[in-house]
Structures are given as C-alpha cells and as structure tokens.
Motif scaffolding. Structure first.
Motif, PDB file in Angstrom:
ATOM      1  N   THR A 158     -60.410  14.956 -49.822  1.00  0.00           N
ATOM      2  CA  THR A 158     -60.127  14.331 -50.948  1.00  0.00           C
ATOM      3  C   THR A 158     -59.447  12.770 -50.720  1.00  0.00           C
ATOM      4  OG1 THR A 158     -58.128  15.247 -51.468  1.00  0.00           O
ATOM      5  CG2 THR A 158     -60.040  16.640 -51.948  1.00  0.00           C
ATOM      6  N   PHE A 159     -59.010  12.332 -51.875  1.00  0.00           N
ATOM      7  CA  PHE A 159     -58.074  11.067 -51.983  1.00  0.00           C
ATOM      8  C   PHE A 159     -57.022  11.378 -51.250  1.00  0.00           C
ATOM      9  CE2 PHE A 159     -56.699  12.677 -55.881  1.00  0.00           C
ATOM     10  CZ  PHE A 159     -55.256  12.431 -55.786  1.00  0.00           C
ATOM     11  N   ASN A 176     -69.370  15.492 -55.160  1.00  0.00           N
ATOM     12  CA  ASN A 176     -67.999  15.057 -55.540  1.00  0.00           C
ATOM     13  C   ASN A 176     -67.676  14.955 -56.929  1.00  0.00           C
ATOM     14  OD1 ASN A 176     -67.499  15.221 -52.601  1.00  0.00           O
ATOM     15  ND2 ASN A 176     -68.175  12.935 -52.578  1.00  0.00           N
ATOM     16  N   VAL A 177     -66.360  15.510 -57.097  1.00  0.00           N
ATOM     17  CA  VAL A 177     -65.852  15.460 -58.616  1.00  0.00           C
ATOM     18  C   VAL A 177     -64.594  14.481 -58.760  1.00  0.00           C
ATOM     19  CG1 VAL A 177     -64.967  16.491 -60.572  1.00  0.00           C
ATOM     20  CG2 VAL A 177     -66.906  17.617 -59.356  1.00  0.00           C
ATOM     21  N   ASN A 178     -64.710  13.613 -59.672  1.00  0.00           N
ATOM     22  CA  ASN A 178     -63.454  12.856 -59.998  1.00  0.00           C
ATOM     23  C   ASN A 178     -62.843  13.134 -61.246  1.00  0.00           C
ATOM     24  OD1 ASN A 178     -61.397  11.081 -60.063  1.00  0.00           O
ATOM     25  ND2 ASN A 178     -62.954   9.328 -60.799  1.00  0.00           N
ATOM     26  N   VAL A 179     -61.403  13.685 -61.315  1.00  0.00           N
ATOM     27  CA  VAL A 179     -60.914  13.925 -62.688  1.00  0.00           C
ATOM     28  C   VAL A 179     -59.554  12.966 -62.683  1.00  0.00           C
ATOM     29  CG1 VAL A 179     -61.841  16.076 -63.076  1.00  0.00           C
ATOM     30  CG2 VAL A 179     -59.739  16.093 -61.752  1.00  0.00           C
ATOM     31  N   ARG A 199     -56.831   3.577 -65.284  1.00  0.00           N
ATOM     32  CA  ARG A 199     -56.048   4.907 -65.880  1.00  0.00           C
ATOM     33  C   ARG A 199     -56.015   5.842 -64.900  1.00  0.00           C
ATOM     34  NH1 ARG A 199     -57.950   9.695 -68.512  1.00  0.00           N
ATOM     35  NH2 ARG A 199     -60.308   9.074 -68.125  1.00  0.00           N
ATOM     36  N   LEU A 200     -54.903   6.397 -64.790  1.00  0.00           N
ATOM     37  CA  LEU A 200     -54.258   7.500 -63.654  1.00  0.00           C
ATOM     38  C   LEU A 200     -54.010   8.591 -64.415  1.00  0.00           C
ATOM     39  CD1 LEU A 200     -53.414   7.966 -60.705  1.00  0.00           C
ATOM     40  CD2 LEU A 200     -50.952   7.334 -61.429  1.00  0.00           C
ATOM     41  N   ALA A 201     -54.869   9.568 -63.896  1.00  0.00           N
ATOM     42  CA  ALA A 201     -54.849  10.945 -64.474  1.00  0.00           C
ATOM     43  C   ALA A 201     -54.021  11.864 -63.656  1.00  0.00           C
ATOM     44  CB  ALA A 201     -55.952  11.594 -64.980  1.00  0.00           C
ATOM     45  N   GLY A 202     -54.200  11.664 -62.592  1.00  0.00           N
ATOM     46  CA  GLY A 202     -53.591  12.511 -61.427  1.00  0.00           C
ATOM     47  C   GLY A 202     -54.369  13.738 -61.209  1.00  0.00           C
ATOM     48  N   ALA A 203     -54.169  14.471 -60.034  1.00  0.00           N
ATOM     49  CA  ALA A 203     -55.006  15.778 -59.635  1.00  0.00           C
ATOM     50  C   ALA A 203     -54.293  16.891 -60.445  1.00  0.00           C
ATOM     51  CB  ALA A 203     -54.957  15.595 -58.123  1.00  0.00           C
ATOM     52  N   GLY A 204     -53.011  17.141 -60.483  1.00  0.00           N
ATOM     53  CA  GLY A 204     -52.500  18.206 -60.864  1.00  0.00           C
ATOM     54  C   GLY A 204     -52.784  19.350 -59.964  1.00  0.00           C
ATOM     55  N   GLY A 205     -53.081  20.399 -60.295  1.00  0.00           N
ATOM     56  CA  GLY A 205     -53.269  21.692 -59.563  1.00  0.00           C
ATOM     57  C   GLY A 205     -54.948  21.876 -59.092  1.00  0.00           C
ATOM     58  N   PHE A 206     -55.734  20.745 -59.735  1.00  0.00           N
ATOM     59  CA  PHE A 206     -57.323  20.677 -59.490  1.00  0.00           C
ATOM     60  C   PHE A 206     -57.655  20.945 -58.143  1.00  0.00           C
ATOM     61  CE2 PHE A 206     -61.370  18.740 -59.157  1.00  0.00           C
ATOM     62  CZ  PHE A 206     -61.968  19.128 -60.461  1.00  0.00           C
ATOM     63  N   ILE A 207     -56.986  20.286 -57.111  1.00  0.00           N
ATOM     64  CA  ILE A 207     -57.243  20.196 -55.695  1.00  0.00           C
ATOM     65  C   ILE A 207     -56.895  21.661 -55.176  1.00  0.00           C
ATOM     66  CG2 ILE A 207     -57.013  19.353 -53.515  1.00  0.00           C
ATOM     67  CD1 ILE A 207     -56.438  16.675 -54.807  1.00  0.00           C
ATOM     68  N   ASN A 208     -55.773  22.241 -55.340  1.00  0.00           N
ATOM     69  CA  ASN A 208     -55.552  23.475 -54.949  1.00  0.00           C
ATOM     70  C   ASN A 208     -56.604  24.605 -55.582  1.00  0.00           C
ATOM     71  OD1 ASN A 208     -52.663  22.110 -55.432  1.00  0.00           O
ATOM     72  ND2 ASN A 208     -52.230  23.495 -53.703  1.00  0.00           N
ATOM     73  N   ILE A 209     -56.969  24.475 -56.700  1.00  0.00           N
ATOM     74  CA  ILE A 209     -57.748  25.360 -57.412  1.00  0.00           C
ATOM     75  C   ILE A 209     -59.058  25.459 -56.846  1.00  0.00           C
ATOM     76  CG2 ILE A 209     -58.465  26.396 -59.579  1.00  0.00           C
ATOM     77  CD1 ILE A 209     -55.737  25.206 -60.799  1.00  0.00           C
ATOM     78  N   GLU A 226     -65.510   7.298 -58.188  1.00  0.00           N
ATOM     79  CA  GLU A 226     -64.466   6.367 -57.731  1.00  0.00           C
ATOM     80  C   GLU A 226     -63.287   6.841 -56.848  1.00  0.00           C
ATOM     81  OE1 GLU A 226     -60.959   3.577 -60.133  1.00  0.00           O
ATOM     82  OE2 GLU A 226     -62.764   4.608 -61.275  1.00  0.00           O
ATOM     83  N   GLN A 227     -62.953   8.194 -57.123  1.00  0.00           N
ATOM     84  CA  GLN A 227     -62.073   8.712 -56.254  1.00  0.00           C
ATOM     85  C   GLN A 227     -62.428  10.374 -56.057  1.00  0.00           C
ATOM     86  OE1 GLN A 227     -57.820   9.691 -57.702  1.00  0.00           O
ATOM     87  NE2 GLN A 227     -57.314   8.244 -56.268  1.00  0.00           N
ATOM     88  N   ILE A 228     -62.144  11.086 -54.954  1.00  0.00           N
ATOM     89  CA  ILE A 228     -62.567  12.155 -54.803  1.00  0.00           C
ATOM     90  C   ILE A 228     -61.613  13.189 -54.950  1.00  0.00           C
ATOM     91  CG2 ILE A 228     -63.559  14.074 -52.979  1.00  0.00           C
ATOM     92  CD1 ILE A 228     -64.988  11.419 -51.531  1.00  0.00           C
ATOM     93  N   THR A 229     -61.705  14.000 -56.008  1.00  0.00           N
ATOM     94  CA  THR A 229     -60.757  14.849 -56.443  1.00  0.00           C
ATOM     95  C   THR A 229     -61.354  16.349 -55.689  1.00  0.00           C
ATOM     96  OG1 THR A 229     -60.605  13.728 -58.454  1.00  0.00           O
ATOM     97  CG2 THR A 229     -59.013  15.468 -58.243  1.00  0.00           C
ATOM     98  N   PHE A 230     -62.385  16.434 -55.754  1.00  0.00           N
ATOM     99  CA  PHE A 230     -63.062  17.686 -55.330  1.00  0.00           C
ATOM    100  C   PHE A 230     -64.227  17.336 -54.387  1.00  0.00           C
ATOM    101  CE2 PHE A 230     -66.822  20.836 -55.127  1.00  0.00           C
ATOM    102  CZ  PHE A 230     -66.291  21.774 -54.650  1.00  0.00           C
ATOM    103  N   SER A 231     -64.075  17.795 -53.091  1.00  0.00           N
ATOM    104  CA  SER A 231     -65.148  17.364 -52.011  1.00  0.00           C
ATOM    105  C   SER A 231     -66.320  18.114 -52.009  1.00  0.00           C
ATOM    106  CB  SER A 231     -64.278  17.248 -50.643  1.00  0.00           C
ATOM    107  OG  SER A 231     -65.491  17.228 -49.610  1.00  0.00           O
ATOM    108  N   GLY A 232     -67.474  17.767 -52.526  1.00  0.00           N
ATOM    109  CA  GLY A 232     -68.556  18.468 -52.374  1.00  0.00           C
ATOM    110  C   GLY A 232     -69.097  18.543 -51.158  1.00  0.00           C
ATOM    111  N   ALA A 233     -68.675  17.883 -50.051  1.00  0.00           N
ATOM    112  CA  ALA A 233     -69.387  18.221 -48.896  1.00  0.00           C
ATOM    113  C   ALA A 233     -68.466  19.464 -48.152  1.00  0.00           C
ATOM    114  CB  ALA A 233     -69.092  16.698 -47.774  1.00  0.00           C
ATOM    115  N   GLN A 234     -67.327  19.294 -48.398  1.00  0.00           N
ATOM    116  CA  GLN A 234     -66.386  20.539 -47.783  1.00  0.00           C
ATOM    117  C   GLN A 234     -66.924  21.611 -48.393  1.00  0.00           C
ATOM    118  OE1 GLN A 234     -63.203  20.347 -45.944  1.00  0.00           O
ATOM    119  NE2 GLN A 234     -63.468  18.299 -45.602  1.00  0.00           N
ATOM    120  N   ALA A 235     -66.980  21.721 -49.622  1.00  0.00           N
ATOM    121  CA  ALA A 235     -67.521  23.078 -50.659  1.00  0.00           C
ATOM    122  C   ALA A 235     -68.818  23.607 -49.882  1.00  0.00           C
ATOM    123  CB  ALA A 235     -67.387  22.843 -51.883  1.00  0.00           C
ATOM    124  N   ALA A 236     -69.790  22.652 -49.553  1.00  0.00           N
ATOM    125  CA  ALA A 236     -70.947  23.002 -49.108  1.00  0.00           C
ATOM    126  C   ALA A 236     -70.839  23.431 -47.855  1.00  0.00           C
ATOM    127  CB  ALA A 236     -71.901  21.800 -49.441  1.00  0.00           C
TER     128      ALA A 236
END
Length: 651
Positions: free
Chosen positions: A133-134, A377-380, A386-396, A439-449
C-alpha cells in the motif's frame, strides 16, 4: 502525602512545552477530550505558545468541521502530525496537503500498537500491515507531502520474509478522557462508549517522564472507586480536569445514551426498514455474503446499512458484528455516533482489537470503496487535495479471511430506481470509480490475489470478483445492460466469462427471507462429494442447531444433493465443535435417521470431543443404530474403506 491532582484545564495545558509530542485520544467524538483541546487552543491564541507540537492520533478526534483537533490547526502551533485517520480533521489535513507541516498517515491499528511499544521502550512495531500500500516505503512510506522527509517505516527481512518496521517516537504528553476520577488520578470509564487507547497512551507518556492529563465529568472520593473498573490508574495520571457543561458529550451525535455505555439493552428488531435505494440494494447483496456464526467488521458508509439489513432480516443474532475501536457484538452505530454500538457483548482496548484483527480474527469485512482499478487495488485515502486517511482500513482489509467492498458504481449525482424488479439508471454519476490506476493504494489487489484472499466488489448494478488476472465481472442486476450500463463507464475492460443475474430478491420491497437463504448457502459449502469413493464428506465443525428451522435447512440441503447424486452413498460427518440444543435433539436425530434410511449405504461420525462422542453414541444407541463415533476423519474413512461396498442402488 497523596497529591491532589484536580486542576483547571488552563493550569493543565500550561504545562505543555514548545516542541512536545502530544497524543490525543478520540474516535470521532467518543473519548475526545474537547475541554483540553479547547484550552490548548485558547492558550496558543492568547500567548502564541506552545509552538511546534507533534500531534499523534490513531482515529481522527474530530467532527469534520470545527471540533476536536480541527481547533489546533493554527500556523505555528503544529509542526508535525502522525495520524491514522484524517477525514474528520480537515483543517489539520489542509495544513498537511498544503505542505505547511510534516505529516504522516499510518494505519490506525499500527498507531494503536505503537503506543504500547513506546510505553515499553521498544524500537518499533514489526508487522505485515501496509505491505503493497501507500504505507510501504517503496510507495511513499505513509508520508503525506514533500515537507515530510524522515522515514518512519522501512522494509525488514526476517528469515527470508519481508516485514514492515514502524519506528517508535517519543510521547511527551497524553490527552485522554474518562468518566470519573478521584483526587489520586484513578480514572474509570463507565459512561464512555469506548475505552480506546487511553491506558497505553498514558503509559507511553508516563514512561517518557512526560505528562498525562485526563478529562473527566465528575470527581469521586479517594478510595471509593472499584479497582476493577479503573481503566487508567492514578500512578499514570498527572492532572485531572473536570469538563464544563457541553464539553464532554458521549459522541458528537448524541449527548448521552445509556445503550452506548451498556447500561441498558435496546430492541434491534423494531428498526424501521430503510427505503429501497441504491445503498440498500448494495447492502442487501453484501448481506448474502454474511457468514452465520461469523465475526464481522462493517466499515463506514454503505457498509453501515448492512447492519440495518441484517436486523431487518432477523439474522443479527446469528452474527458477531465488531468495530475497530474495540466493540465486540451488538449493533454498531453510524454517522457521528460511529464507533459506538448497542447491546455489545464485550468492549476491548483498541490495540487489543487490532491484535485480533491483524491475526485473522475476522471471518468477513465489508468496507467502502472510492476508486478501484483493473488489478483490484482500492483507494479510500487520498483524492488530490482531499486527505481522508486510511484509518483501520488497511489492517482490516488485509487480514480479513473474506472481504467485500461496497459502493455505488459511479459517484456524483447518480440516481437509480427500481421498476418491476429491474434496476434503471435514471441519472448516471459524473465520476467514474473504476479507473486504470488508483491515485493511492489503500488496499493492494496484487497482495490479496497472491495469497488467495476472497475479495468481491459489490455495486447496485453488478458484482466483481478478484482473480489473479484482475477484476472479473460475475453478476449483473436485472434490467442492466453490460455494454451500456457497465463497460461504457469503466476505464478498463474486466475479465468476463459466465455472468450470473443478481438474486431477484434484492430488488423486491419485501423481506428477502435471508436467514433461510444463508443457512442453505452456507450449509451447501460444508458438503463435499468424492465420486470416486462414493463418499460425502460433511463438515459440521462449529455449527449450531438451535431450532426446527435449522433442522429443516439441513434436511433440505441434504435432500437436494443426495437426489442429484442418484445413488446411496457413504457419509462421513465431522462434529467437532458442533452444538445441538437439547430441545430439538430428538427432532434432529429423527431427521438424520430418515436421511440415513433413504440415502446412505453407511454413515459415520467423528469428533475429537470425548463428551460429544459419548453424547452422539448414546443418541444412536437409543435408535438401535450403530453407536460408534470415531475420533478422527482418518479413522472414519478407514472404516468405510474396509467395508465391502454394495452395488449402487438408485434411491
């Protein structure tokens, strides 16, 4: 003599020095020490001090407007900020995106764990969270802008395997919140919706010879607090501040709810069903993925509606919903109450919850999605300024066994209607969400696959599944044209093979009858037929039979499969961790006996539980059937193999 630690907010924040690193508790408005933040802002406005603070926060303590850490977004007051979630502190985020302060976005769970590591004087935290991820230093290391140069994250090789190392940093001041304190500084949290990381952050500051300031709403006599209710002991606390009226609300959405603090339980089956709009359509399709008996995390936004659907469909009691700040069980809340829950089973410290999450404790996570690309890949977390931040999204997202992303297909003005059970796109959204590259990798599709994680992407009009080669279109809603309504609004062409029609029940206004659907779907997943050995393997591990409806579901699914096979077969059943309610035990055995007589040439059970073997054996004896229950699958299979096989007989 014991020191009386009760002081005014002004006296407490006067002890904060230029250049201090200040951690602040809070999850939205829960646990946010508003009175202390207000006092710190007043001091800076009046005196221009303290200056050049480093702010550290896990989940953004803010309301997306003026409250919480938004109050501290003053030039000169903040030099650096290290946060897990940023969308609710937009004023502070603007300082970061405008390159006016040093700023980092680290996973929320990592920040929670860093408090513990800082307290223990460890060098840092070692984790897989953030790989690809980023936050991965090869993709930026969580740095928000060019002003930020120090590396807080690096890749480590441990026994030939890559890990991320998150460097610790000092905590000089901890701003925390509780309900009651005594003059010695012991703090309880009986009226708080969460306990968060107050204890760990206080330890981190205390062990650095720093300052711990606790905001509370009331004072008790010294020695009167129940020791087992004390969350932060007085040895960690330097100052106690009693908040004025209005500065100690339970959440930013609710002044106080006895249900949020666990004083009362509330009915969840009386919730008025939501209108059947695009959010509910998505939530209904996501609900088909809910694992009965499973542990689940629901994110903010559309995933919040999944809880309402589960309550409406009366399956909430068959699920354990959780929230990242420490909630186990019950029904999580949304909006400015997000983080709170009603009817909880347990409340953990936030860092403990992420121990559980990071170790794979979630059976399913349902999270939002803003941008998705062709490799999954997913960006949130970041969208231009605009900066939202990852929060717990990456861990979860990285550690849940199964993952469902939920969101509308396009954004910006989308209008959808349902006519005769079919979806109609009345006004298409202006913004494409399926793009060539996020624009930013919050979830890596490659890692998950690569690790074979089950990932689905659910929208109001279609469903995609993550494959090693990228996104595959697997379902389309009735009334939707693939070329016109899907492919024409994507920046890439997904993989396509057989495409199913989404379940018609999703698009009907009445209840979907979800409980029976999930029972049958998930029971079917527990059956595996080996045609070569003519043996049906049944995995009832961890399953529970509580009602006649449960029994009927077993009968229905077995009947369907056995009729399809078309001959009598051997059956081996795993009963490890199986729970059978005594009230329906006789009816269950009658159903099994009927299936055995009609479809089985032999049936064998096994479990590692001596008690369950005895119980099942006794039940079989009472029916004059074979009373042998084996200790393992291998023993049961060997017994079947050793027996002469009858000539197949059509049932």
């Amino acid at each position: 003599m014991k020191q009386d630690k009760i002081v005014t907010a002004e006296a407490a924040v006067a002890l904060i020095r230029d250049g201090d690193s200040v951690s602040c508790s809070g999850f939205v408005g829960i646990g946010t020490p508003e009175a202390l933040i207000e006092a710190l802002e007043r001091r800076f406005v009046d005196t221009q001090g303290p200056r050049d603070l480093t702010l550290v926060f896990a989940a953004a303590p803010g309301d997306a407007k003026e409250r919480g850490l938004n109050r501290l977004a003053h030039a000169g007051l903040v030099k650096r900020a290290i946060g897990g979630h940023w969308s609710l502190v937009p004023k502070l985020a603007k300082l970061a995106t405008d390159n006016l302060i040093e700023a980092y976005n680290l996973p929320l769970g990592v920040v929670s764990h860093l408090y513990r590591d800082i307290a223990a004087h460890r060098a840092g935290s070692v984790s897989k969270v953030g790989m690809g991820t980023f936050v991965d230093p090869r993709n930026g290391g969580g740095k928000i802008n060019s002003k930020t140069t120090e590396d807080l994250v690096r890749v480590m090789d441990i026994d030939g395997e890559e890990w991320l190392f998150y460097k610790t940093f000092p905590i000089n001041v901890a701003l925390i919140r509780g309900t009651t304190a005594d003059a010695s500084g012991n703090v309880t949290m009986e009226r708080e919706a969460l306990v968060l990381d107050a204890q760990a952050a206080a330890m981190a500051a205390r062990n650095a010879n720093g300052l711990v300031i606790a905001q509370v709403e009331r004072i008790a006599a010294t020695g009167s607090l129940d020791a087992r209710s004390v969350i932060v002991p007085g040895v960690l606390v330097d100052c106690v501040v009693v908040a004025p009226q209005g500065s100690h609300v339970q959440t930013y959405g609710t002044d106080y709810s006895a249900a949020f603090s666990g004083e009362i339980r509330v009915q969840t089956d009386k919730i008025v069903p939501a209108l059947l709009d695009e959010r509910k359509l998505i939530a209904r399709r996501c609900a088909f993925e809910l694992p009965l008996g499973g542990v689940i995390n629901l994110g903010i936004g559309v995933p919040e509606v999944v809880a309402a659907v589960a309550a409406e469909e009366r399956v909430l009691d068959d699920l354990t919903l959780t929230a990242e700040p420490g909630v186990i069980g019950g029904m999580p809340q949304g909006g400015l109450d997000f983080g709170a829950a009603v009817n909880v089973q347990a409340l953990l410290h936030q860092n403990q919850q992420f121990d559980f999450y990071d170790g794979g404790g979630l059976d399913l996570a349902c999270l939002g999605m803003a941008e998705i690309d062709q490799v999954g890949n997913v960006n949130v977390s970041r969208f231009g300024p605009r900066l939202a931040g990852a929060g717990g999204f990456i861990n979860i997202s990285q550690n849940a066994r199964r993952l469902v992303f939920a969101g509308t297909f396009t954004a910006g003005g989308l209008e959808v209607s349902i006519q005769d059970g079919k979806v109609r796109i009345d006004v298409e959204g202006k913004v494409r969400k399926f793009v060539n590259a996020v624009e930013q990798i919050t979830f890596s599709g490659a890692q998950a696959a690569a690790k074979g994680q089950s990932v689905h992407y659910v929208t109001e009009r279609c469903v995609f599944r993550l494959q090693p080669g990228g996104l595959q279109l697997i379902e389309v809603a009735p009334g939707i044209d693939v070329e016109r309504d899907i492919l024409a609004h994507m920046a890439f062409r997904p993989l396509m093979d057989t495409i199913a029609t989404m379940d018609a029940r999703i698009y009907r206004p009445k209840s979907m009858g979800l409980a029976a659907v999930l029972q049958d779907l998930q029971l079917s997943d527990r059956l595996s037929y080996d045609a070569e050995r003519n043996t049906l393997f049944v995995n009832f591990e961890g399953m529970a039979i509580h009602s006649m409806e449960d029994i009927e579901s077993v009968r229905r699914v077995f009947e369907a499969l056995c009729s399809q096979i078309g001959r009598k077969l051997n059956v081996i059943v795993n009963y490890d961790g199986f729970k059978l309610d005594d009230r329906v035990a006789e009816a269950y055995e009658e159903m099994v006996a009927a299936l055995r007589a009609k479809y089985y040439s032999s049936g064998r059970r096994y479990t590692t539980s001596a008690f369950l073997r005895a119980k099942l054996g006794s039940s079989l004896q009472s029916r004059q059937a074979s009373a042998r229950v084996f200790e393992s699958k291998a023993d049961a299979a060997e017994f079947v193999r050793s027996r002469p096989q009858p000539v197949p007989v059509v049932a």
